[in-house]
Design a protein around this motif. Structure first.
Motif, PDB file in Angstrom:
ATOM      1  N   CYS A  39     -25.031   1.967  14.051  1.00  0.00           N
ATOM      2  CA  CYS A  39     -26.083   2.961  14.246  1.00  0.00           C
ATOM      3  C   CYS A  39     -27.300   2.309  14.918  1.00  0.00           C
ATOM      4  O   CYS A  39     -27.427   1.092  14.967  1.00  0.00           O
ATOM      5  CB  CYS A  39     -26.480   3.546  12.890  1.00  0.00           C
ATOM      6  N   ASP A  41     -30.248   2.657  13.705  1.00  0.00           N
ATOM      7  CA  ASP A  41     -31.231   2.474  12.634  1.00  0.00           C
ATOM      8  C   ASP A  41     -31.868   1.071  12.722  1.00  0.00           C
ATOM      9  O   ASP A  41     -31.163   0.063  12.716  1.00  0.00           O
ATOM     10  CB  ASP A  41     -30.533   2.649  11.277  1.00  0.00           C
ATOM     11  N   HIS A  97     -23.662   2.495   7.874  1.00  0.00           N
ATOM     12  CA  HIS A  97     -24.627   1.947   6.920  1.00  0.00           C
ATOM     13  C   HIS A  97     -25.035   3.008   5.918  1.00  0.00           C
ATOM     14  O   HIS A  97     -24.918   4.216   6.192  1.00  0.00           O
ATOM     15  CB  HIS A  97     -25.859   1.383   7.648  1.00  0.00           C
ATOM     16  N   CYS A 100     -27.935   6.734   6.067  1.00  0.00           N
ATOM     17  CA  CYS A 100     -28.042   7.048   7.505  1.00  0.00           C
ATOM     18  C   CYS A 100     -28.701   8.412   7.691  1.00  0.00           C
ATOM     19  O   CYS A 100     -28.256   9.411   7.150  1.00  0.00           O
ATOM     20  CB  CYS A 100     -26.669   7.045   8.168  1.00  0.00           C
ATOM     21  N   GLN A 101     -29.788   8.437   8.479  1.00  0.00           N
ATOM     22  CA  GLN A 101     -30.530   9.684   8.673  1.00  0.00           C
ATOM     23  C   GLN A 101     -29.742  10.704   9.488  1.00  0.00           C
ATOM     24  O   GLN A 101     -29.926  11.909   9.324  1.00  0.00           O
ATOM     25  CB  GLN A 101     -31.878   9.389   9.350  1.00  0.00           C
TER      26      GLN A 101
HETATM   27 ZN   LIG Z   1     -27.814   5.546  10.831  1.00  0.00          ZN
END
Ligand SMILES: [Zn+2]
Length: 279
Positions: A39, A41, A97, A100-101
């Motif tokens: 990701c 992130d 992960h 995760c948004q």
């Molecule tokens: Zn994420």
């Protein structure tokens, strides 16, 4: 011990307090570099690749929002393919992960946030979730991604594709998909497929306008592969018969093409210490 087994072992030992836990990259020359899809992130910036124990120079890092693979021939799959074929990647790890948004954003929230940056609903495709590859479970997203990648015609059976989940707080790794097991199954399928298709596959490959997208496996059970593959190849040949013939290939060549072997740089650090988890 194979690369991913060593990575998981070192990660868990480091978390348990072993200050000597780490990999010796020279022992894994045939399995490095590792290609990772993660990701975007920013919390991952400081923990990868340290929590894997893989040195920076052996870590080929692809990122997209939510480490999503939308399809077997998507842009991400093309990059993963090139990471192996051109950059010499030996194994692939899809690393999701925790927290995760992307996984936490609902369709309504996504619409609101897109509107906030000036993107109106009518400018977007109907099925927003499918289009962006939105997901509800970090784990399921990794498992699904590894499955799509395994089925992709752009990644040969020689490249194991693993699925991992990293805890953004502790750095702990969970091994969700064992790519070694899946690769064995695929190798068997490939061998049966190529054996049954024989020279015909080479003939197909030699046609300059051959679309690699058509190399996707016919949807068959393993036991049915041989007969079905023959039918499939026969169909393809029929379809392509009207096109200009290319120079014949040597009869003996019956194995799938191998990616170019790119020499690896010499190991720089004899021992890599894993980053300890923050308290
Ligand atoms: Zn994420």
């Amino acid at each position: 011990m194979r690369l991913l087994e060593a990575i998981i072992d070192a990660n868990h030992r480091a978390l348990a307090g072993d200050t000597n836990a780490g990999l010796h990259p020279s022992e894994f020359a045939d399995e490095l570099p590792l290609v990772a899809l993660t990701c975007i992130d920013v919390r991952l910036n400081s923990i990868l690749p340290q929590v894997l124990g893989v040195p920076q120079e052996q870590f080929i890092w692809l990122r997209n929002a939510g480490n999503i693979i939308t399809g077997p021939q998507s842009s991400t799959m093309r990059s993963l393919s090139l990471a192996c074929a051109v950059k010499g990647g030996k194994e692939i790890a899809i690393i999701g992960h925790t927290d995760c948004q992307v996984g936490k954003t609902t369709t309504m929230q996504l619409l609101e946030r897109l509107r906030a940056i000036g993107v109106e609903r009518h400018m977007l495709p109907d099925n927003l979730n499918e289009f962006f590859g939105m997901f509800g479970s970090d784990r399921q997203n990794v498992i699904k991604g590894a499955d799509i990648a395994r089925q992709s015609p752009l990644i040969g059976p020689k490249i194991p594709i693993h699925g991992l989940l990293v805890d953004v707080e502790s750095g702990k790794l969970d091994w969700l998909v064992n790519g070694y097991q899946a690769a064995e199954t695929m190798t068997t399928r490939w061998n049966e497929f190529v054996k049954s298709a024989g020279q015909t596959v080479d003939k197909l490959k030699s046609l300059s306008d051959f679309d690699i997208g058509e190399m996707k496996f016919p949807d068959t059970k393993i036991g049915e592969t041989v007969t079905r593959a023959e039918d499939w190849v026969a169909q393809k040949v029929q379809k392509l018969e009207m096109k200009p013939a290319a120079a014949p290939e040597p009869a003996a060549q019956k194995t799938p093409p191998t990616p170019p072997r790119i020499p690896l740089p010499p190991p720089i650090r004899p021992k890599v210490h894993l980053r300890r988890a923050p308290k």
